[in-house]
Structure formats: C-alpha cells, structure tokens
Scaffold this motif. Sequence first.
Motif, PDB file in Angstrom:
ATOM      1  N   ASN A  31       0.847  -1.187   0.000  1.00 31.25           N
ATOM      2  CA  ASN A  31       0.000   0.000   0.000  1.00 31.25           C
ATOM      3  C   ASN A  31       0.889   1.245   0.000  1.00 31.25           C
ATOM      4  N   ASN A  32       0.557   2.219   0.809  1.00 25.56           N
ATOM      5  CA  ASN A  32       1.379   3.432   0.849  1.00 25.56           C
ATOM      6  C   ASN A  32       2.784   3.111   1.360  1.00 25.56           C
ATOM      7  N   THR A  49       6.851  10.042  -0.139  1.00 25.63           N
ATOM      8  CA  THR A  49       5.823   9.021  -0.025  1.00 25.63           C
ATOM      9  C   THR A  49       5.291   8.701  -1.409  1.00 25.63           C
ATOM     10  N   ILE A  50       4.812   7.465  -1.556  1.00 24.07           N
ATOM     11  CA  ILE A  50       4.178   7.071  -2.805  1.00 24.07           C
ATOM     12  C   ILE A  50       2.983   6.199  -2.455  1.00 24.07           C
ATOM     13  N   SER A  51       1.844   6.574  -2.985  1.00 22.39           N
ATOM     14  CA  SER A  51       0.614   5.884  -2.643  1.00 22.39           C
ATOM     15  C   SER A  51       0.458   4.614  -3.474  1.00 22.39           C
ATOM     16  N   THR A  52      -0.577   3.870  -3.146  1.00 20.99           N
ATOM     17  CA  THR A  52      -0.867   2.650  -3.881  1.00 20.99           C
ATOM     18  C   THR A  52      -1.044   2.952  -5.368  1.00 20.99           C
ATOM     19  N   GLY A  53      -1.644   4.082  -5.649  1.00 22.42           N
ATOM     20  CA  GLY A  53      -1.893   4.471  -7.040  1.00 22.42           C
ATOM     21  C   GLY A  53      -0.748   5.195  -7.706  1.00 22.42           C
ATOM     22  N   GLY A  54       0.331   5.414  -6.963  1.00 24.85           N
ATOM     23  CA  GLY A  54       1.501   6.047  -7.555  1.00 24.85           C
ATOM     24  C   GLY A  54       1.632   7.539  -7.330  1.00 24.85           C
ATOM     25  N   SER A  69       9.219   5.906  -7.126  1.00 28.13           N
ATOM     26  CA  SER A  69       8.427   5.133  -8.077  1.00 28.13           C
ATOM     27  C   SER A  69       8.228   3.735  -7.514  1.00 28.13           C
ATOM     28  N   ARG A  70       7.380   2.965  -8.174  1.00 29.87           N
ATOM     29  CA  ARG A  70       7.105   1.626  -7.674  1.00 29.87           C
ATOM     30  C   ARG A  70       6.847   0.680  -8.822  1.00 29.87           C
ATOM     31  N   ASP A  71       7.188  -0.574  -8.594  1.00 29.51           N
ATOM     32  CA  ASP A  71       6.882  -1.658  -9.529  1.00 29.51           C
ATOM     33  C   ASP A  71       6.078  -2.673  -8.740  1.00 29.51           C
ATOM     34  N   LYS A  74       6.803  -6.396  -8.934  1.00 27.53           N
ATOM     35  CA  LYS A  74       8.012  -6.858  -8.238  1.00 27.53           C
ATOM     36  C   LYS A  74       7.976  -6.547  -6.754  1.00 27.53           C
ATOM     37  N   ASN A  75       6.877  -5.948  -6.292  1.00 30.33           N
ATOM     38  CA  ASN A  75       6.790  -5.544  -4.868  1.00 30.33           C
ATOM     39  C   ASN A  75       8.015  -4.727  -4.468  1.00 30.33           C
ATOM     40  N   THR A  76       8.371  -3.803  -5.310  1.00 29.60           N
ATOM     41  CA  THR A  76       9.577  -3.015  -5.099  1.00 29.60           C
ATOM     42  C   THR A  76       9.287  -1.538  -5.333  1.00 29.60           C
ATOM     43  N   VAL A  77       9.891  -0.726  -4.523  1.00 33.33           N
ATOM     44  CA  VAL A  77       9.802   0.718  -4.707  1.00 33.33           C
ATOM     45  C   VAL A  77      11.208   1.264  -4.862  1.00 33.33           C
ATOM     46  N   TYR A  78      11.293   2.412  -5.488  1.00 32.31           N
ATOM     47  CA  TYR A  78      12.582   3.008  -5.797  1.00 32.31           C
ATOM     48  C   TYR A  78      12.608   4.469  -5.359  1.00 32.31           C
TER      49      TYR A  78
END
Length: 119
Positions: A31-32, A49-54, A69-71, A74-78
């Motif tokens: 999620n967030n 912060t990055i939300s579920t929706g990006g 950002s998020r993928d 891959k359950n990965t955030v950058y």
Amino acid sequence: VQLQASGGGLVQAGGTLRLSCAASGSIFRLNNIAWYRQAPGKQRELVATISTGGNTNYANSVAGRFTASRDNAKNTVYLQMNSLKPEDTAEYYCNAFVTGRDGSTMNYWGKGTLVTVSS
C-alpha cells in the motif's frame, strides 16, 4: 514480510543514486510506502511518499531532485536521487503498509541503506 533496502553508497556532490526497497513474504499488496532518512545526530525525517496508485509527495529539501516510483509486480519501490548534496548524507529507510494474503494490513520498516555524499 520483510523489506530490504539497497542501493546506498558513496557519491560525490552532484551525483546520483537509486535506492530500492524490495518486499518479500506473504504479500497480497503493498500500500502506501514512505522513504525516511536519518542523519547522524538528527531525528529521522520523512523524505518521500508514494501511494498505492503512484501519487507522490516530497519533502521540500528533496523536491525536484528525488523521484519515488514503484513496480507493483516486483513488490519493489525506488527512490531516484539526483543532484545529491552533502546534506543528503544519511541512513535511508523504507516504510510500508503491507496487506498480507491473510487480509491483514501491517506496517513494516526495512533496514537502512547508507548514503554518503562527499563535497
């Protein structure tokens, strides 16, 4: 669930780094997610912060230089960090609300990754 942050290192001022935060375990959804940092002798501060929706938000000190950002596959955030400054030197941590496959949502911290920016 575990969060593993990586990508830190030593870089000269003006340089770039990309941090990653990978989640593993029994995950239904990330999620967030937030990136924090803690410099020596200072309190931990929220960086991005990055939300579920990006949707993203940034601390004033990094806005325009850092990009989260998020993928989801891959359950990965950058955290892309450009134009780094010596004052960006800190241990960087990711924090995430994770919904597990059992339907429960919990908050997790990853171990930090050290970013050192030399002048």
